[in-house]
Design a protein around this motif. Structure first.
Motif, mmCIF file in Angstrom:
data_model
loop_
_atom_site.group_PDB
_atom_site.id
_atom_site.type_symbol
_atom_site.label_atom_id
_atom_site.label_comp_id
_atom_site.label_asym_id
_atom_site.label_seq_id
_atom_site.Cartn_x
_atom_site.Cartn_y
_atom_site.Cartn_z
ATOM 1 N N TYR A 18 0.940 -1.325 0.146
ATOM 2 C CA TYR A 18 0.145 0.028 0.094
ATOM 3 C C TYR A 18 0.696 1.446 -0.040
ATOM 4 O O TYR A 18 1.823 0.993 0.709
ATOM 5 C CB TYR A 18 -0.926 -0.075 1.345
ATOM 6 C CG TYR A 18 -1.830 -1.148 1.403
ATOM 7 C CD1 TYR A 18 -3.144 -1.288 0.407
ATOM 8 C CD2 TYR A 18 -1.441 -2.608 1.948
ATOM 9 C CE1 TYR A 18 -3.941 -2.514 0.638
ATOM 10 C CE2 TYR A 18 -2.170 -3.552 1.938
ATOM 11 C CZ TYR A 18 -3.393 -3.672 1.120
ATOM 12 O OH TYR A 18 -4.196 -4.564 1.146
ATOM 13 N N TYR A 19 0.324 2.426 -0.771
ATOM 14 C CA TYR A 19 1.478 3.377 -1.049
ATOM 15 C C TYR A 19 0.666 4.918 -0.698
ATOM 16 O O TYR A 19 -0.382 4.837 -0.725
ATOM 17 C CB TYR A 19 1.537 3.434 -2.435
ATOM 18 C CG TYR A 19 2.549 2.234 -3.096
ATOM 19 C CD1 TYR A 19 3.730 2.014 -2.691
ATOM 20 C CD2 TYR A 19 1.682 1.021 -3.507
ATOM 21 C CE1 TYR A 19 4.579 1.085 -3.412
ATOM 22 C CE2 TYR A 19 2.268 0.177 -3.909
ATOM 23 C CZ TYR A 19 3.871 -0.122 -3.934
ATOM 24 O OH TYR A 19 4.309 -1.228 -4.230
ATOM 25 N N TYR A 20 1.689 5.569 -0.100
ATOM 26 C CA TYR A 20 1.056 7.084 -0.074
ATOM 27 C C TYR A 20 0.931 7.504 -1.404
ATOM 28 O O TYR A 20 1.413 7.266 -2.507
ATOM 29 C CB TYR A 20 2.125 7.870 0.818
ATOM 30 C CG TYR A 20 2.079 7.599 2.195
ATOM 31 C CD1 TYR A 20 1.555 7.972 3.208
ATOM 32 C CD2 TYR A 20 3.431 6.894 2.544
ATOM 33 C CE1 TYR A 20 1.680 7.456 4.529
ATOM 34 C CE2 TYR A 20 3.487 6.432 3.843
ATOM 35 C CZ TYR A 20 2.629 7.005 4.781
ATOM 36 O OH TYR A 20 2.733 6.818 6.182
ATOM 37 N N LYS A 34 5.315 6.582 -2.106
ATOM 38 C CA LYS A 34 6.271 6.036 -1.337
ATOM 39 C C LYS A 34 5.368 4.896 -0.592
ATOM 40 O O LYS A 34 4.323 5.087 -0.493
ATOM 41 C CB LYS A 34 6.900 6.922 -0.313
ATOM 42 C CG LYS A 34 8.069 7.745 -1.012
ATOM 43 C CD LYS A 34 8.960 8.400 -0.065
ATOM 44 C CE LYS A 34 10.088 9.014 -0.669
ATOM 45 N NZ LYS A 34 10.985 9.695 0.209
ATOM 46 N N LYS A 93 3.717 2.902 2.132
ATOM 47 C CA LYS A 93 3.160 3.049 3.424
ATOM 48 C C LYS A 93 2.963 1.835 4.193
ATOM 49 O O LYS A 93 3.439 2.002 5.355
ATOM 50 C CB LYS A 93 1.659 3.572 3.199
ATOM 51 C CG LYS A 93 1.119 4.010 4.356
ATOM 52 C CD LYS A 93 -0.441 4.310 4.087
ATOM 53 C CE LYS A 93 -1.263 4.826 5.278
ATOM 54 N NZ LYS A 93 -2.583 5.605 4.866
ATOM 55 N N LEU A 94 2.563 0.643 3.604
ATOM 56 C CA LEU A 94 2.306 -0.648 4.447
ATOM 57 C C LEU A 94 2.833 -1.820 3.475
ATOM 58 O O LEU A 94 2.437 -1.813 2.506
ATOM 59 C CB LEU A 94 0.844 -0.576 5.060
ATOM 60 C CG LEU A 94 0.286 -1.781 5.610
ATOM 61 C CD1 LEU A 94 0.957 -1.919 7.016
ATOM 62 C CD2 LEU A 94 -1.064 -1.546 6.052
ATOM 63 N N GLN A 95 3.291 -2.823 4.181
ATOM 64 C CA GLN A 95 3.311 -4.105 3.459
ATOM 65 C C GLN A 95 3.355 -5.147 4.456
ATOM 66 O O GLN A 95 3.596 -5.190 5.637
ATOM 67 C CB GLN A 95 4.815 -3.896 2.521
ATOM 68 C CG GLN A 95 6.033 -4.106 3.486
ATOM 69 C CD GLN A 95 7.203 -4.343 2.661
ATOM 70 O OE1 GLN A 95 7.961 -3.333 2.452
ATOM 71 N NE2 GLN A 95 7.593 -5.708 2.147
ATOM 72 N N MET A 108 4.939 -0.767 8.619
ATOM 73 C CA MET A 108 4.203 0.484 8.142
ATOM 74 C C MET A 108 5.513 1.550 8.395
ATOM 75 O O MET A 108 6.364 1.500 9.208
ATOM 76 C CB MET A 108 3.368 1.050 9.312
ATOM 77 C CG MET A 108 2.478 2.325 8.921
ATOM 78 S SD MET A 108 1.101 2.739 9.941
ATOM 79 C CE MET A 108 0.223 1.557 9.655
ATOM 80 N N TYR A 109 5.364 2.636 7.094
ATOM 81 C CA TYR A 109 6.404 3.359 7.035
ATOM 82 C C TYR A 109 5.928 4.950 6.961
ATOM 83 O O TYR A 109 4.546 5.198 6.504
ATOM 84 C CB TYR A 109 7.192 3.407 5.647
ATOM 85 C CG TYR A 109 7.647 2.164 5.497
ATOM 86 C CD1 TYR A 109 9.267 1.926 5.826
ATOM 87 C CD2 TYR A 109 7.325 0.941 5.127
ATOM 88 C CE1 TYR A 109 9.747 0.728 5.785
ATOM 89 C CE2 TYR A 109 7.771 -0.396 4.845
ATOM 90 C CZ TYR A 109 9.069 -0.359 5.343
ATOM 91 O OH TYR A 109 9.792 -1.624 5.434
ATOM 92 N N ASP A 110 6.541 5.967 7.415
ATOM 93 C CA ASP A 110 6.000 7.355 7.293
ATOM 94 C C ASP A 110 6.323 7.675 5.689
ATOM 95 O O ASP A 110 6.731 7.256 4.908
ATOM 96 C CB ASP A 110 6.540 8.218 8.412
ATOM 97 C CG ASP A 110 7.987 8.513 8.089
ATOM 98 O OD1 ASP A 110 8.671 8.395 6.765
ATOM 99 O OD2 ASP A 110 8.791 8.675 9.277
ATOM 100 N N GLU A 111 5.636 8.934 5.453
ATOM 101 C CA GLU A 111 5.758 9.522 4.088
ATOM 102 C C GLU A 111 7.269 9.636 3.353
ATOM 103 O O GLU A 111 7.326 10.040 2.461
ATOM 104 C CB GLU A 111 4.936 10.723 4.045
ATOM 105 C CG GLU A 111 3.348 10.398 4.113
ATOM 106 C CD GLU A 111 2.528 11.731 3.712
ATOM 107 O OE1 GLU A 111 2.524 12.082 2.722
ATOM 108 O OE2 GLU A 111 1.587 12.228 4.763
ATOM 109 N N SER A 121 8.185 3.075 10.776
ATOM 110 C CA SER A 121 7.517 3.495 11.894
ATOM 111 C C SER A 121 6.764 2.486 12.785
ATOM 112 O O SER A 121 6.761 2.645 14.116
ATOM 113 C CB SER A 121 6.338 4.713 11.567
ATOM 114 O OG SER A 121 5.287 4.228 10.687
#
Length: 218
Positions: free
Chosen positions: A100-102, A106, A108-110, A124-127, A132
């Motif tokens: 899933y992407y922002y 970039k 966002k989640l995998q 989960m990642y930040d923008e 994160s």
């Protein structure tokens, strides 16, 4: 005789194809542009599917097998036109790795699904692309190991959740990943011992919670 067998085989194949009715189910917006284009075989969704936004840009690209979602599905943002999700399916269920992407493109989640249930590592990642949160699904989606990270990449806190509530010992850390304090939870409520540490990792103070209430200090 060999050529006769081949001839009859071709006749059988041709006759069997006569029973297959391949077509496309197409719907339209009021402006005349295509809304969806779905491959249909004998009245059942089988094959590629394309959904579009009203401006004609691609919204969804996927695949059906026997009326169920299958293989990779791609989802796009209406405003940016960028990819927002890649989902994998099997027999209509989410299966395998998901992304899933922002809106900026970039990640966002995998993570992974097994029969529509999240399993293993989910990140989960930040923008800005920094990790994160990292979850590990240990018992389907009932028990989850959670790790939350700071902007510098060091861990902020970690522990378990059970049925969505904090459970057991949670550990909290400073910006250099040195322990600050531990605290125990039961069903999401502070319950049990807590400890605070100095910069060298020594316990400097401790106490107890009982059903969310602090009992005293030692």
């Amino acid at each position: 005789m060999k050529y006769l067998i081949i001839f009859f085989s071709l006749i059988i194949i041709s006759c069997s194809n006569l029973n297959i009715n391949r077509e496309h189910s197409i719907s339209y917006y009021n402006n005349g542009k295509i809304k969806s284009n779905i491959s249909v075989v004998n009245g059942i969704k089988n094959g590629p599917v394309f959904n579009y936004f009203e401006d004609g840009s691609l919204a969804v690209k996927g695949y059906f097998s026997n009326d169920q979602r299958d293989k990779k599905w791609y989802f796009y943002d209406e405003n940016t036109k960028k990819l927002v999700a890649i989902e994998n399916y099997k027999n209509g269920n989410l299966e395998g790795e998901q992304f899933y992407y922002y809106p900026n493109g970039k990640l966002k989640l995998q993570g992974n699904y097994k029969d529509n249930i999240r399993v293993g590592f989910w990140q989960m990642y930040d923008e800005e692309g920094n990790l994160s949160v990292q979850n590990i699904f240990l018992d389907g989606e009932k028990v989850i190991s959670v790790a939350i990270f700071q902007k510098n990449g060091n861990i902020l806190c970690s522990g378990l959740t059970k049925e969505g509530l904090r459970e057991g010992t949670w550990q909290y850390f400073d910006e250099n990943s040195k322990p600050l304090y531990d605290v125990e939870y039961k069903n999401g409520i502070l319950d049990g011992e807590w400890k605070a540490y100095d910069k060298d990792g020594n316990i400097i103070i401790s106490g107890y919670y009982n059903n969310g209430k602090l009992l005293g200090l030692e």
